[in-house]
Design an enzyme around this catalytic site. Structure first.
Site, PDB file in Angstrom:
ATOM      1  N   CYS A 131      44.689  36.847  43.082  1.00  0.00           N
ATOM      2  CA  CYS A 131      46.352  37.236  41.621  1.00  0.00           C
ATOM      3  C   CYS A 131      44.005  36.664  41.721  1.00  0.00           C
ATOM      4  CB  CYS A 131      46.250  35.744  42.319  1.00  0.00           C
ATOM      5  SG  CYS A 131      47.433  35.508  40.102  1.00  0.00           S
ATOM      6  N   CYS A 132      43.745  35.641  41.763  1.00  0.00           N
ATOM      7  CA  CYS A 132      42.461  35.136  40.702  1.00  0.00           C
ATOM      8  C   CYS A 132      41.498  36.115  40.948  1.00  0.00           C
ATOM      9  CB  CYS A 132      41.775  33.787  41.383  1.00  0.00           C
ATOM     10  SG  CYS A 132      43.262  32.467  41.200  1.00  0.00           S
ATOM     11  N   CYS A 212      45.770  28.206  35.324  1.00  0.00           N
ATOM     12  CA  CYS A 212      47.451  29.418  35.186  1.00  0.00           C
ATOM     13  C   CYS A 212      48.917  28.285  34.981  1.00  0.00           C
ATOM     14  CB  CYS A 212      47.492  30.645  36.318  1.00  0.00           C
ATOM     15  SG  CYS A 212      45.821  31.675  35.754  1.00  0.00           S
ATOM     16  N   CYS A 215      50.136  27.873  38.892  1.00  0.00           N
ATOM     17  CA  CYS A 215      49.004  26.993  40.295  1.00  0.00           C
ATOM     18  C   CYS A 215      48.886  25.618  39.351  1.00  0.00           C
ATOM     19  CB  CYS A 215      47.757  27.849  40.559  1.00  0.00           C
ATOM     20  SG  CYS A 215      48.546  29.860  41.272  1.00  0.00           S
ATOM     21  N   CYS A 238      38.592  29.661  41.228  1.00  0.00           N
ATOM     22  CA  CYS A 238      39.066  30.490  41.067  1.00  0.00           C
ATOM     23  C   CYS A 238      38.692  31.631  41.728  1.00  0.00           C
ATOM     24  CB  CYS A 238      40.104  30.788  39.593  1.00  0.00           C
ATOM     25  SG  CYS A 238      38.412  30.519  38.428  1.00  0.00           S
TER      26      CYS A 238
END
Length: 260
Positions: A131-132, A212, A215, A238
């Site tokens: 995702c990062c 985010c 998280c 990240c």
């Protein structure tokens, strides 16, 4: 004709920073006040194309105030992952306005990449590294593609994984500047108070490091400031400051005398 070509080469030349340059800068500015260091660097104009990368998190106002106090036209880049807290987006607007920042920009993940690799928006829940990579690392890589150097807000005290951060280092072929690398929490608090800087609205709720929304959690008493990031995962960065394994199918895109 040969002389004309030589002049063009000089005009088009851009700095290619090496570890020798970073070492020389670390030695040159050892013990020098941060604001003095930044003013000297900007006045000498040897950084090439430079920008500040800011998360607009709980401590971001200090670095942005230092930069704006010297040169408000230095570009400030924010990576909007499209998973940010609304309070962070509001805080960004507050700081840009209050500090008089003249050149701010936002970079976001490509819609096509999200549609292909995170269509339901839940990749953070089972693959936070992936995702990062698509929401933060790749967009920032695009933003840095035209830069020679960039300025980070990392600080050594934030986590045990950030010990011994130098003021200058080489990362991805660019000169990376960490003006606050040796600052401690007390230094930041004193600077906030001295300059009456606005605080991130989530800080008073216990969010000491804000990323985010999915998280990020509150930090408990006695925990380090980044303990609330990716809680429950063996993950502390990240990928902007530490390599993340590229997604399957992702594109992979001598020595020199020190410039300084």
């Amino acid at each position: 004709m040969r002389e004309a070509l030589r002049k063009i080469d000089i005009i088009d030349a851009r700095p290619a920073f090496t570890q020798d340059d970073a070492d020389a800068l670390n030695e040159r500015f050892k013990g020098v006040e941060t604001s003095t260091m930044l003013k000297t660097l900007f006045d000498e104009r040897k950084l090439g194309e430079v920008a500040v990368v800011s998360s607009f998190g709980t401590e971001s106002a200090v670095l942005l105030h230092l930069i704006a106090s010297v040169d408000r036209t230095i570009p400030v880049t924010f990576v909007d992952t499209l998973k940010m807290f609304p309070e962070t987006l509001e805080y960004r607007e507050t700081l840009i306005k209050s500090l008089g920042i003249k050149n701010s920009n936002i970079v976001q993940p490509h819609e096509s990449v999200l549609a292909d690799k995170d269509a339901n928006g839940l990749r953070w829940s089972f693959d936070p590294d992936g995702c990062c990579e698509i929401r933060k690392v790749e967009p920032l890589k695009r933003a840095k593609s035209g830069l020679d150097s960039w300025i980070s807000g990392r600080k050594a005290f934030q986590s045990v994984t950030r010990n011994n951060i130098p003021r200058f280092e080489i990362a991805d072929g660019l000169l990376k500047i960490n003006p606050l690398g040796d600052w401690i929490k007390d230094d930041l608090e004193a600077y906030f108070e001295e300059h009456d800087l606005p605080r991130h609205p989530l800080e008073e709720q216990g969010y000491l490091s804000v990323g985010c929304a999915p998280c990020t959690s509150k930090v408990l008493p006695g925990e380090d400031p980044r303990a609330g990031r990716w809680r429950g995962w063996d993950k502390t960065e990240c990928g902007i400051h530490e390599a993340v394994t590229p997604l399957p199918g992702a594109d992979d895109d001598g020595t020199n005398d020190p410039i300084f």
